[in-house]
Design an enzyme around this catalytic site. Structure first.
Site, short mmCIF file in Angstrom:
data_model
loop_
_atom_site.label_atom_id
_atom_site.label_comp_id
_atom_site.label_asym_id
_atom_site.label_seq_id
_atom_site.Cartn_x
_atom_site.Cartn_y
_atom_site.Cartn_z
N HIS A 203 -3.26 7.00 3.16
CA HIS A 203 -3.67 5.71 2.59
C HIS A 203 -5.08 5.40 3.07
O HIS A 203 -5.40 5.56 4.25
CB HIS A 203 -2.68 4.63 3.04
CG HIS A 203 -3.09 3.26 2.65
ND1 HIS A 203 -3.58 2.96 1.40
CD2 HIS A 203 -3.12 2.10 3.35
CE1 HIS A 203 -3.88 1.69 1.35
NE2 HIS A 203 -3.62 1.13 2.52
N CYS B 184 0.81 -1.22 0.00
CA CYS B 184 0.00 0.00 0.00
C CYS B 184 0.85 1.27 0.00
O CYS B 184 0.34 2.35 -0.29
CB CYS B 184 -0.95 0.00 1.19
SG CYS B 184 -1.96 -1.48 1.26
N ASN C 121 -10.00 -0.30 0.43
CA ASN C 121 -8.55 -0.19 0.35
C ASN C 121 -8.08 -0.72 -1.00
O ASN C 121 -8.18 -1.92 -1.27
CB ASN C 121 -7.95 -1.01 1.51
CG ASN C 121 -6.44 -0.95 1.55
OD1 ASN C 121 -5.79 -0.49 0.62
ND2 ASN C 121 -5.88 -1.42 2.66
#
Ligand code: UT7
Length: 334
Positions: A261, A121, A291
């Site tokens: 994020h 990520c 996500n």
């Protein structure tokens, strides 16, 4: 944790940004028909309401092409102007060749240096860091930097602890050593590989190649210790951001916008408290996309720019964490 990492200064300009999300929306109620979960649980624990899922025949490079084309258009440049491609992904079309090579061909970009990086990520911010360094060398002038994921391809759709969290998407930026646009002014990327099993895909690599046994054990799907990742995420993003601010002579009060994020609204809230930066300065779109790993920050950045939330001269902080553990923080002057 020793946070001694790669702090440096930069001067690259973001010429353009673009993103692409697959059209298929999977909301929480649809997931609650597949696994034992509920809209109430997912919303209250994560803030996620829905996510996008790519079609079977749509690969990560296809998502990347669409996001990249928009970034090129936004930058007002043509494929011939790109002399470097860096793609961040943990879901490449295949182990090799790289998704960046496939993207180079699909976009009609000249035969320039093209490679993938894998920092989960944190991948897009790592890729920006790498591309910025290569531009600073003077040997490259204009880079296409992409974060793209088809996470649905490594989801265990029978595991309620992970399948509700992730989604597919792609975001891209064109950065250059010259031109008008937001300036990248500092990076802080780091990693701690001491506990890789916190978030990993056990099978399919050289340690556990594909076999009947690995398939039976569902080893090709993403596995995660969510609770531990949550705690580490807040800690490492907080430290990375504070170090970066100090290194560049700024304080938390100087930050106008944070693009974090997009993993979990509660992680964003905890980070806001830890950094003592008000929550209303954090941009969030995780309710719509979940996500999307390496795509999460460029997709959020693109949406925030389109919503005209940045004013010229404002200071922005991008901050991410991911499997590894990896982390990265980047400062930009809009
Ligand atoms: O980019 C990095 C990717 N990873 C992350 O960002 C993940 C970070 N972690 C998190 O976001 C959170 O830890 C989760 C959302 C994954 C989980 O939230 P939590 O508040 O830490 O819940 P938990 O893991 O402590 O689980 C609480 C309960 C458990 O039941 P018991 O053991 O208390 O009976 C789980 O089995 O919730 C249960 N549970 C669910 N229930 C309904 C776990 N997933 C679900 C679900 N629906 N989808």
């Amino acid at each position: 944790m020793n946070m001694s990492t790669n702090l440096n200064k930069s001067s690259s300009t973001i010429l353009g940004v673009g993103s692409y999300l697959p059209s298929r929306v999977v909301d929480n109620s649809e997931l609650s028909k597949r696994v034992e979960t509920s809209d109430e649980w997912i919303t209250s624990r994560t803030g996620i309401k829905e996510r996008r899922v790519a079609e079977k025949n749509e690969a990560t490079s296809d998502l990347a092409v669409k996001a990249s084309q928009k970034a090129l258009d936004d930058a007002g440049i043509s494929p011939e102007d790109i002399d470097l491609i860096v793609v961040a992904t943990i879901t490449p079309d295949m182990a090799f060749p790289s998704t960046a090579c496939l993207l180079q061909h699909k976009l009609g970009i000249p035969k320039v240096a093209s490679f993938d990086i894998e920092a989960a990520c944190s991948g897009f911010l790592y890729a920006l860091d790498i591309a910025d360094g290569m531009l600073s060398s003077g040997r490259y002038k204009c880079a296409l930097v992409v974060g793209a994921e088809k996470l649905s391809s490594i989801m265990d759709w029978e595991d309620r602890t992970t399948c509700v969290l992730f989604g597919d998407g792609a975001g891209a930026a064109v950065i250059s050593s010259s031109g008008e646009g937001p300036q990248l002014i500092g990076f802080n990327s780091g990693a701690d590989g001491s506990n890789p099993k916190l978030l990993h895909q056990p099978a399919g690599g050289s340690l556990e190649p594909a076999s009947m046994e690995s398939l039976e054990n569902r080893g090709h799907f993403l596995k995660m210790n969510g609770r531990e990742i949550f705690k580490s995420a807040v800690r490492v993003m907080g430290s990375a951001a504070r170090e970066l601010l100090a290194e560049n002579g700024f304080s938390n009060k100087d930050i106008d916008h944070v693009i974090p994020h997009q993993a979990n609204a509660r992680i964003v809230e905890s980070l806001s408290q830890r950094l003592e930066i008000p929550l209303d300065k954090f941009f969030c779109n995780l309710d719509k996309y979940g996500n999307t790993s390496a795509a999460s920050i460029p997709v959020a950045f693109d949406e925030a720019r389109k919503a005209s939330i940045f004013k010229k001269g404002e200071l922005g902080l991008f901050v991410a964490f991911g499997a590894g553990l990896t982390w990265s923080a980047v400062l930009a002057r809009f």
